[in-house]
Write a protein that holds these residues in place. Structure first.
Motif, PDB file in Angstrom:
ATOM      1  N   UNK A 251       0.715  -1.307   0.040  1.00 34.72           N
ATOM      2  CA  UNK A 251       0.015  -0.201   0.066  1.00 34.72           C
ATOM      3  C   UNK A 251       0.990   1.250   0.121  1.00 34.72           C
ATOM      4  N   UNK A 252       0.609   2.361  -0.584  1.00 39.79           N
ATOM      5  CA  UNK A 252       1.063   3.550  -0.749  1.00 39.79           C
ATOM      6  C   UNK A 252       1.375   4.268   0.772  1.00 39.79           C
ATOM      7  N   UNK A 253       2.293   4.816   0.786  1.00 37.45           N
ATOM      8  CA  UNK A 253       2.563   5.567   2.163  1.00 37.45           C
ATOM      9  C   UNK A 253       1.393   6.180   2.977  1.00 37.45           C
ATOM     10  N   UNK A 254       0.785   7.029   1.657  1.00 37.94           N
ATOM     11  CA  UNK A 254      -0.162   7.962   2.376  1.00 37.94           C
ATOM     12  C   UNK A 254      -1.736   7.391   2.358  1.00 37.94           C
ATOM     13  N   UNK A 255      -1.743   5.997   1.873  1.00 40.00           N
ATOM     14  CA  UNK A 255      -2.893   5.256   2.021  1.00 40.00           C
ATOM     15  C   UNK A 255      -3.030   4.273   3.123  1.00 40.00           C
ATOM     16  N   UNK A 256      -1.902   4.325   3.949  1.00 38.13           N
ATOM     17  CA  UNK A 256      -2.115   3.730   5.220  1.00 38.13           C
ATOM     18  C   UNK A 256      -3.090   3.741   6.212  1.00 38.13           C
ATOM     19  N   UNK A 257      -3.446   5.027   6.365  1.00 40.22           N
ATOM     20  CA  UNK A 257      -4.421   5.446   7.277  1.00 40.22           C
ATOM     21  C   UNK A 257      -5.848   5.064   6.908  1.00 40.22           C
ATOM     22  N   UNK A 258      -6.146   5.426   5.776  1.00 42.08           N
ATOM     23  CA  UNK A 258      -7.385   4.684   5.090  1.00 42.08           C
ATOM     24  C   UNK A 258      -7.526   3.219   5.206  1.00 42.08           C
ATOM     25  N   UNK A 259      -6.406   2.407   4.917  1.00 45.09           N
ATOM     26  CA  UNK A 259      -6.603   0.931   4.924  1.00 45.09           C
ATOM     27  C   UNK A 259      -6.605   0.555   6.213  1.00 45.09           C
ATOM     28  N   UNK A 281       3.829  10.088  15.670  1.00 47.14           N
ATOM     29  CA  UNK A 281       2.915   9.120  14.862  1.00 47.14           C
ATOM     30  C   UNK A 281       1.958   8.393  15.477  1.00 47.14           C
ATOM     31  N   UNK A 282       2.213   7.840  16.924  1.00 51.64           N
ATOM     32  CA  UNK A 282       1.188   7.191  17.602  1.00 51.64           C
ATOM     33  C   UNK A 282       0.096   8.164  17.945  1.00 51.64           C
ATOM     34  N   UNK A 283       0.635   9.412  18.597  1.00 46.96           N
ATOM     35  CA  UNK A 283      -0.472  10.450  18.761  1.00 46.96           C
ATOM     36  C   UNK A 283      -1.327  10.653  17.540  1.00 46.96           C
ATOM     37  N   UNK A 284      -0.728  10.922  16.187  1.00 48.55           N
ATOM     38  CA  UNK A 284      -1.378  11.228  15.174  1.00 48.55           C
ATOM     39  C   UNK A 284      -2.142  10.257  14.465  1.00 48.55           C
ATOM     40  N   UNK A 285      -2.048   8.920  14.429  1.00 49.32           N
ATOM     41  CA  UNK A 285      -2.685   7.882  14.013  1.00 49.32           C
ATOM     42  C   UNK A 285      -3.869   7.722  15.087  1.00 49.32           C
ATOM     43  N   UNK A 286      -3.647   7.655  16.434  1.00 56.51           N
ATOM     44  CA  UNK A 286      -4.743   7.632  17.286  1.00 56.51           C
ATOM     45  C   UNK A 286      -5.775   8.484  17.367  1.00 56.51           C
ATOM     46  N   UNK A 287      -5.086   9.835  17.029  1.00 60.33           N
ATOM     47  CA  UNK A 287      -6.312  10.746  16.991  1.00 60.33           C
ATOM     48  C   UNK A 287      -7.179  10.692  15.567  1.00 60.33           C
ATOM     49  N   UNK A 288      -6.702  10.189  14.598  1.00 56.52           N
ATOM     50  CA  UNK A 288      -7.428   9.983  13.404  1.00 56.52           C
ATOM     51  C   UNK A 288      -8.549   8.861  13.477  1.00 56.52           C
ATOM     52  N   UNK A 399      -9.003  -0.916  -3.918  1.00 56.59           N
ATOM     53  CA  UNK A 399      -9.022   0.403  -3.885  1.00 56.59           C
ATOM     54  C   UNK A 399      -7.868   1.062  -3.230  1.00 56.59           C
ATOM     55  N   UNK A 400      -6.902  -0.082  -3.037  1.00 53.32           N
ATOM     56  CA  UNK A 400      -5.416   0.403  -2.599  1.00 53.32           C
ATOM     57  C   UNK A 400      -4.396   0.160  -3.328  1.00 53.32           C
ATOM     58  N   UNK A 401      -4.407   0.086  -4.646  1.00 50.24           N
ATOM     59  CA  UNK A 401      -3.386  -0.338  -5.424  1.00 50.24           C
ATOM     60  C   UNK A 401      -2.228   0.708  -5.259  1.00 50.24           C
ATOM     61  N   UNK A 402      -1.005   0.206  -5.105  1.00 48.07           N
ATOM     62  CA  UNK A 402      -0.057   1.059  -4.978  1.00 48.07           C
ATOM     63  C   UNK A 402       0.569   1.893  -6.205  1.00 48.07           C
ATOM     64  N   UNK A 403       1.065   3.055  -6.069  1.00 47.06           N
ATOM     65  CA  UNK A 403       1.554   4.011  -7.194  1.00 47.06           C
ATOM     66  C   UNK A 403       2.887   4.528  -6.992  1.00 47.06           C
ATOM     67  N   UNK A 404       3.247   4.080  -5.746  1.00 46.57           N
ATOM     68  CA  UNK A 404       4.705   4.539  -5.261  1.00 46.57           C
ATOM     69  C   UNK A 404       5.789   3.827  -6.289  1.00 46.57           C
ATOM     70  N   UNK A 405       7.042   4.692  -6.499  1.00 44.01           N
ATOM     71  CA  UNK A 405       8.208   3.944  -7.250  1.00 44.01           C
ATOM     72  C   UNK A 405       9.003   3.622  -6.195  1.00 44.01           C
ATOM     73  N   UNK A 406       9.427   2.507  -6.087  1.00 43.66           N
ATOM     74  CA  UNK A 406      10.422   1.962  -4.965  1.00 43.66           C
ATOM     75  C   UNK A 406      11.753   2.604  -5.492  1.00 43.66           C
ATOM     76  N   UNK A 407      12.552   3.050  -4.319  1.00 44.20           N
ATOM     77  CA  UNK A 407      13.920   3.836  -4.422  1.00 44.20           C
ATOM     78  C   UNK A 407      14.906   2.674  -5.178  1.00 44.20           C
ATOM     79  N   UNK A 408      16.249   3.262  -5.466  1.00 46.60           N
ATOM     80  CA  UNK A 408      17.211   2.559  -5.998  1.00 46.60           C
ATOM     81  C   UNK A 408      17.681   1.585  -5.063  1.00 46.60           C
TER      82      UNK A 408
END
Length: 444
Positions: A251-259, A281-288, A399-408
């Motif tokens: 999953x793309x990094x930005x889509x982890x929350x919705x997933x 991150x703990x506080x942000x994810x819990x708040x959402x 609905x969560x097909x990734x689009x990110x490109x892996x790094x070298x």
């Protein structure tokens, strides 16, 4: 095999039966007779296999034998259990106290020609809370003390604890105790103990490679242990228990929350532990999650001790459904009926991965561990898989097909153990210092 065949007092076997424990786990079946025989022990076994009872039962039997002796009339402890975290101190203390509560008060359950021994006292000492209640609790002495190293030193400095009658020292999660920040305190505690004693080292992992905590642990084992019984499960620290089913979702990094929110809604587990990388991150994810109707709470090391206890108690009671935690919750915690662990952020090391997912699938139960694997950290997860000797098929959910490109390609995968951080280098220096130490008082 049953607990009754291991040489335990019938009263202890009865206390286990009250807790619905009749058959020992493999580590318990091997460790208990060795400890009862007075042997030093170096034991490594995967998380969730019952290491706490493996030493708790012999310690209680030893304390019962000593009840009424000269030292015990003043209640100087016969055993000291050192642990790296406050939560683990509370958990071990509860195991011991639960067994003590199950011991029969009537004489006939012990010996017909003598009264029953006095009720054993277990003291739990940890930082993060006021020391005064702990000092008050020690006024009547204690038979067994469970503590973090720093608080032992604090209590001794207040003349509230004497360790001269100690018979057995236990290092639980011994590799963590030897991590940077604990080695100096541990040495200071060892200097307070009698040279003639039994030493027991328990750990789920010994660390990867020859540096860091693994080397420090081996150095301390060489100093402390005399002709030890060694119990080692080679899968410990690298392979998760077979009772844990693993899933890896790309999953793309930005889509982890919705997933995460979708999975929590679909799976509807009453208790879920979600691991993230940082306090923020703990506080942000819990708040959402809260904003979307999930009963979620953050758990991290910067919370007060009282708050941390309330968070974990809420999860155990079912008042909280989701705890979003940093790696401070990855070791030692036993949360009954925790069926689901989710790695929102991947752990930094393969050892941490095993400890995280080991919060589920405990004591013979089954569990599920789900890891979110963005394409940018695919190489990192592949190396974790390699070190645990297990390939986890990748999934892509609708609905969560990734689009990110892996790094070298990075040959290290970013996993701890190949590319040393500053903290790794400091730990290696601490390990080298521990290996060079030859303090004679540390040996029996």
């Amino acid at each position: 095999m049953s607990f009754a065949t291991l040489g335990l007092f019938p009263a202890l076997v009865d206390a286990l039966a009250q807790a619905e424990r009749t058959d020992p786990t493999p580590i318990q079946a091997q460790a208990i007779p060795a400890v009862l025989a007075g042997r030093d022990l170096l034991a490594q076994a995967p998380t969730g296999t019952g290491k706490t009872l493996a030493y708790a039962l012999p310690l209680l039997q030893q304390a019962l034998k000593l009840s009424g002796g000269p030292a015990q009339r003043q209640r100087d402890p016969s055993a000291l259990v050192l642990v790296p975290t406050r939560e683990l101190a509370q958990q071990v203390g509860e195991v011991l106290r639960g067994l003590v509560r199950g011991l029969p008060p009537h004489a006939s359950a012990w010996r017909s020609d003598a009264p029953p021994p006095p009720r054993l006292r277990v003291a739990v000492l940890q930082g993060g809370v006021s020391i005064n209640p702990q000092l008050m609790a020690l006024r009547g002495g204690a038979d067994i003390v469970v503590a973090t190293p720093g608080r032992v030193l604090d209590v001794v400095a207040h003349n509230a604890l004497r360790l001269g009658a100690l018979k057995t020292l236990v290092l639980d999660e011994a590799d963590r105790l030897l991590a940077l920040g604990f080695a100096d305190e541990l040495d200071r505690v060892l200097a307070l103990l009698p040279a003639q004693r039994q030493n027991l080292l328990f750990s789920a992992t010994y660390g990867q490679g020859t540096g860091g905590a693994g080397a420090a642990l081996q150095a301390v084992a060489d100093r402390l242990l005399r002709d030890p019984v060694t119990l080692r499960d080679e899968s410990a620290g690298t392979q998760p228990p077979a009772a844990i089913q693993q899933r890896a979702i790309t999953v793309d990094t930005a889509q982890r929350g919705p997933l995460l929110r979708q999975l929590l809604k679909e799976m509807d587990e009453p208790r879920t532990l979600v691991f993230v990388a940082t306090r923020h991150a703990a506080e942000l994810v819990a708040e959402k999650l809260l904003r979307h109707g999930h009963r979620a709470v953050a758990l991290h090391g910067e919370l007060s001790q009282g708050t941390r206890w309330r968070v974990l108690d809420g999860l155990r009671r079912g008042e909280t459904r989701v705890v979003v935690a940093t790696d401070m919750a990855a070791r030692g915690l036993d949360i009954p009926d925790l069926a689901l662990v989710i790695n929102f952020d991947l752990p930094r090391s393969a050892d941490d991965h095993v400890h995280r997912i080991g919060r589920t699938g405990r004591a013979g139960a089954t569990g599920l561990a789900i890891s979110f694997v963005p394409p940018t950290v695919e190489a990192h997860f592949r190396l974790i898989e390699k070190r645990q000797g297990q390939r986890v098929p990748r999934e892509v959910l609708p609905g969560f097909a990734p689009t990110e490109v892996p790094p070298p390609s990075d040959p290290t995968g970013g996993v701890k153990g190949k590319r040393k951080s500053k903290k790794d280098k400091l730990r290696e220096q601490a390990a080298a210092a521990a290996a060079a130490a030859t303090a004679p008082t540390a040996r029996r």
